[in-house]
Design a protein around this motif. Structure first.
Motif, PDB file in Angstrom:
ATOM      1  N   GLU A 127      78.648  39.652  38.562  1.00 22.18           N
ATOM      2  CA  GLU A 127      78.068  40.233  39.768  1.00 22.18           C
ATOM      3  C   GLU A 127      76.860  41.081  39.419  1.00 22.18           C
ATOM      4  N   ALA A 128      77.036  42.024  38.497  1.00 24.17           N
ATOM      5  CA  ALA A 128      75.934  42.908  38.090  1.00 24.17           C
ATOM      6  C   ALA A 128      74.841  42.126  37.380  1.00 24.17           C
ATOM      7  N   ALA A 129      75.233  41.121  36.593  1.00 20.71           N
ATOM      8  CA  ALA A 129      74.254  40.343  35.837  1.00 20.71           C
ATOM      9  C   ALA A 129      73.337  39.554  36.769  1.00 20.71           C
ATOM     10  N   LEU A 130      73.906  38.964  37.802  1.00 15.02           N
ATOM     11  CA  LEU A 130      73.096  38.188  38.731  1.00 15.02           C
ATOM     12  C   LEU A 130      72.163  39.085  39.539  1.00 15.02           C
ATOM     13  N   LEU A 131      72.656  40.223  39.998  1.00 13.07           N
ATOM     14  CA  LEU A 131      71.805  41.152  40.733  1.00 13.07           C
ATOM     15  C   LEU A 131      70.642  41.623  39.867  1.00 13.07           C
ATOM     16  N   ALA A 132      70.912  41.900  38.596  1.00 11.25           N
ATOM     17  CA  ALA A 132      69.850  42.344  37.685  1.00 11.25           C
ATOM     18  C   ALA A 132      68.837  41.228  37.444  1.00 11.25           C
ATOM     19  N   GLU A 133      69.334  39.992  37.289  1.00  9.26           N
ATOM     20  CA  GLU A 133      68.452  38.853  37.025  1.00  9.26           C
ATOM     21  C   GLU A 133      67.537  38.583  38.224  1.00  9.26           C
ATOM     22  N   ILE A 134      68.105  38.617  39.433  1.00  5.86           N
ATOM     23  CA  ILE A 134      67.308  38.367  40.633  1.00  5.86           C
ATOM     24  C   ILE A 134      66.325  39.502  40.870  1.00  5.86           C
ATOM     25  N   THR A 135      66.742  40.741  40.588  1.00  3.53           N
ATOM     26  CA  THR A 135      65.833  41.881  40.702  1.00  3.53           C
ATOM     27  C   THR A 135      64.614  41.669  39.823  1.00  3.53           C
ATOM     28  N   ASP A 136      64.853  41.120  38.633  1.00  3.28           N
ATOM     29  CA  ASP A 136      63.769  40.942  37.663  1.00  3.28           C
ATOM     30  C   ASP A 136      62.900  39.728  37.978  1.00  3.28           C
ATOM     31  N   ARG A 143      71.088  26.966  40.877  1.00  3.75           N
ATOM     32  CA  ARG A 143      70.853  26.081  39.732  1.00  3.75           C
ATOM     33  C   ARG A 143      69.957  26.756  38.704  1.00  3.75           C
ATOM     34  N   GLU A 144      68.980  27.521  39.186  1.00  2.09           N
ATOM     35  CA  GLU A 144      68.098  28.232  38.265  1.00  2.09           C
ATOM     36  C   GLU A 144      68.823  29.351  37.529  1.00  2.09           C
ATOM     37  N   LEU A 145      69.839  29.900  38.178  1.00  6.06           N
ATOM     38  CA  LEU A 145      70.561  31.025  37.596  1.00  6.06           C
ATOM     39  C   LEU A 145      71.834  30.619  36.862  1.00  6.06           C
ATOM     40  N   ASP A 146      72.269  29.395  37.064  1.00 11.78           N
ATOM     41  CA  ASP A 146      73.579  28.961  36.560  1.00 11.78           C
ATOM     42  C   ASP A 146      73.645  29.099  35.043  1.00 11.78           C
ATOM     43  N   ASP A 147      74.744  29.672  34.582  1.00  9.34           N
ATOM     44  CA  ASP A 147      74.913  29.888  33.135  1.00  9.34           C
ATOM     45  C   ASP A 147      75.621  28.724  32.448  1.00  9.34           C
ATOM     46  N   GLY A 148      75.821  27.616  33.194  1.00 15.11           N
ATOM     47  CA  GLY A 148      76.430  26.444  32.575  1.00 15.11           C
ATOM     48  C   GLY A 148      77.933  26.480  32.472  1.00 15.11           C
ATOM     49  N   LEU A 149      78.555  27.440  33.143  1.00  9.97           N
ATOM     50  CA  LEU A 149      80.011  27.505  33.092  1.00  9.97           C
ATOM     51  C   LEU A 149      80.624  26.277  33.763  1.00  9.97           C
ATOM     52  N   ASN A 159      81.284  21.002  44.661  1.00 11.05           N
ATOM     53  CA  ASN A 159      81.144  21.147  43.223  1.00 11.05           C
ATOM     54  C   ASN A 159      80.385  22.445  42.950  1.00 11.05           C
ATOM     55  N   TRP A 160      81.056  23.559  43.155  1.00  8.08           N
ATOM     56  CA  TRP A 160      80.406  24.854  43.053  1.00  8.08           C
ATOM     57  C   TRP A 160      80.667  25.474  41.686  1.00  8.08           C
ATOM     58  N   SER A 161      79.617  25.966  41.074  1.00  5.59           N
ATOM     59  CA  SER A 161      79.773  26.675  39.821  1.00  5.59           C
ATOM     60  C   SER A 161      80.256  28.102  40.091  1.00  5.59           C
ATOM     61  N   ARG A 162      80.671  28.769  39.041  1.00  7.18           N
ATOM     62  CA  ARG A 162      81.089  30.164  39.183  1.00  7.18           C
ATOM     63  C   ARG A 162      79.907  31.019  39.648  1.00  7.18           C
ATOM     64  N   THR A 163      78.723  30.699  39.162  1.00  6.41           N
ATOM     65  CA  THR A 163      77.520  31.407  39.603  1.00  6.41           C
ATOM     66  C   THR A 163      77.310  31.233  41.098  1.00  6.41           C
ATOM     67  N   PHE A 185      66.685  21.577  49.555  1.00  8.80           N
ATOM     68  CA  PHE A 185      67.526  22.297  50.499  1.00  8.80           C
ATOM     69  C   PHE A 185      68.448  23.300  49.802  1.00  8.80           C
ATOM     70  N   GLU A 186      68.118  23.654  48.564  1.00  7.27           N
ATOM     71  CA  GLU A 186      68.899  24.653  47.848  1.00  7.27           C
ATOM     72  C   GLU A 186      68.488  26.053  48.296  1.00  7.27           C
ATOM     73  N   ILE A 187      69.469  26.929  48.463  1.00  6.96           N
ATOM     74  CA  ILE A 187      69.214  28.302  48.887  1.00  6.96           C
ATOM     75  C   ILE A 187      68.495  29.073  47.783  1.00  6.96           C
ATOM     76  N   ARG A 188      67.506  29.853  48.189  1.00  4.83           N
ATOM     77  CA  ARG A 188      66.822  30.778  47.284  1.00  4.83           C
ATOM     78  C   ARG A 188      67.253  32.199  47.666  1.00  4.83           C
ATOM     79  N   TYR A 189      67.962  32.857  46.752  1.00  8.72           N
ATOM     80  CA  TYR A 189      68.514  34.184  46.992  1.00  8.72           C
ATOM     81  C   TYR A 189      67.537  35.243  46.492  1.00  8.72           C
ATOM     82  N   ASP A 190      67.490  36.374  47.222  1.00 10.03           N
ATOM     83  CA  ASP A 190      66.657  37.489  46.789  1.00 10.03           C
ATOM     84  C   ASP A 190      67.269  38.788  47.311  1.00 10.03           C
ATOM     85  N   LEU A 191      66.705  39.901  46.884  1.00 11.04           N
ATOM     86  CA  LEU A 191      67.165  41.204  47.372  1.00 11.04           C
ATOM     87  C   LEU A 191      66.788  41.358  48.845  1.00 11.04           C
TER      88      LEU A 191
END
Length: 404
Positions: A127-136, A143-149, A159-163, A185-191
């Motif tokens: 949770e904290a890692a994704l918020l920090a990554e998107i902030t940056d 898909r851009e943020l997925d850690d491959g889990l 077929n949803w990843s943990r991310t 049609f992929e969602i782009r998340y931001d603050l």
């Protein structure tokens, strides 16, 4: 004791369609002003990924405004002064940005439940890692943020990843907002502060009761006349919550109890609702249009039994895969299974069906509407398959030479 007003079913239909924007004058070239007027009628625009004809959120605008530049919605949903943002308002939907404060009680509920469909573990470092990554990095897709889990397929076949699950949780709780979607049609998340106007974010949150009143008020304005169940469904609140809000709005003089011919449930009329003498509509409605998305209401108002059959095995479908009701005047008089064959440039009518009360001019009016729809979609030809009781007459109308 005042007598409760009685409405015939025809009057209720005309009130409902006027409230939804089918009485508004057409604009030869719809503008953002036309868009604003139409959104004020529908309240929200449901989002769905099915693209066999046109994305769901574009269709209600077309049904009311006629052929328009889809960039109107793109413009309304972008920039610092955006008019709409996606949230779980009906289901996934574009809603006016000013509804954000009314959704905060919903965000708090998802936070307390730790999710919508998936439970997110408290203290999860992701949770904290994704918020920090998107902030940056700014607006990003899963898909851009997925850690491959590892991914799982244990919920509705998705077929949803943990991310992706964590991003959905952060979006539902308001920690993130949807900045837009990419070409896939992929969602782009931001603050949220980079998506929504500051005035919206700084507005005081409503209590749950205050939010329910505001949502029922908006639902009543969009429906014109409705039962408490209809009003609850519009923004997906509980019927008991809607009834409490209805009582408050009746006491305030914003809603009036009425009886509608044939309805078993009490109904409520918005005091600003219009009762026109006639509705001159000729429109195809998306399966996700507010006029028909609550199937019991569609049956009660239009005597129209409707079920979307996308998830039904092909051999069990009655009317087809992506079936659109055809609204003519104030009645739904038919339905067509449509597909945009973009490679060949054809609008495929895979089946066409009439309702028992369909007038003699149904095929001709439907043919004209299909031509208009094809033009809006950039398709050059309408092709009708010989399936359904309306197909023969529709084939004849589509094949008839244009009048000189």
């Amino acid at each position: 004791m005042p007598t409760t007003q009685s409405l015939s079913l025809a009057q209720a239909r005309r009130i409902a369609l006027a409230a939804q924007g089918f009485l508004d004058p057409a604009h030869s070239a719809p503008t953002l002003r036309t868009f604003d007027r139409t959104l004020a009628r529908t309240g929200v625009l449901q989002v769905d990924s099915v693209n066999v004809l046109q994305r769901a959120h574009f269709m209600p605008l077309y049904s009311r405004m006629g052929p328009y530049d889809v960039q109107l919605l793109q413009r309304a949903a972008s920039g610092r002064n955006r008019r709409v943002v996606e949230y779980w308002a009906h289901v996934q939907a574009f809603m006016p940005v000013e509804l954000w404060p009314a959704m905060r009680h919903r965000m708090d509920d998802y936070r307390a439940r730790r999710g919508k469909w998936f439970t997110v573990e408290e203290g999860d470092q992701l949770e904290a890692a994704l918020l920090a990554e998107i902030t940056d990095r700014g607006a990003s897709t899963a898909r851009e943020l997925d850690d491959g889990l590892p991914r799982t397929k244990d919920h509705w076949g998705w077929n949803w990843s943990r991310t992706r699950r964590m991003l959905d949780y952060l979006y539902m709780t308001g920690e993130l907002a949807i900045a837009g979607r990419n070409s896939q049609f992929e969602i782009r998340y931001d603050l949220p502060e980079r998506v929504l106007p500051a005035a919206v974010l700084d507005a005081p949150a409503m209590t749950a009761a205050e939010a329910h009143v505001e949502l029922v008020r908006r639902a009543a304005r969009s429906h014109g006349v409705a039962s408490a169940n209809c009003l609850a469904d519009y923004y997906r609140i509980r019927v008991g919550e809607a009834r409490a809000a209805v009582d408050e709005l009746v006491a305030a003089g914003e809603l009036e109890p009425v009886e509608v011919q044939g309805w078993k449930r009490p109904a409520y009329l918005h005091t600003e609702a219009r009762l026109p003498r006639r509705i001159g509509a000729r429109s195809l409605l998306s399966p996700f249009d507010p006029v028909v998305w609550e199937r019991d209401r569609a049956e009660a108002l239009f005597d129209f039994f409707y079920r979307i059959e996308i998830y039904v095995p092909a051999e069990q479908r009655v009317h087809g895969y992506y079936v659109l009701p055809f609204l003519l005047g104030d009645r739904i008089v038919g339905r067509v299974d449509l597909k945009a064959d973009r490679v060949s440039g054809r609008l495929l009518v895979q089946s066409a069906w009439s309702e028992p009360h369909a007038p003699a001019e149904t095929a001709g009016e439907l043919a004209a509407e299909l031509e208009r729809l094809a033009g809006w979609l950039g398709l050059s030809e309408v092709v009708v398959a010989p399936k359904g009781d309306l197909a023969p007459a529709l084939i004849a109308e589509v094949s008839a030479p244009a009048a000189s």
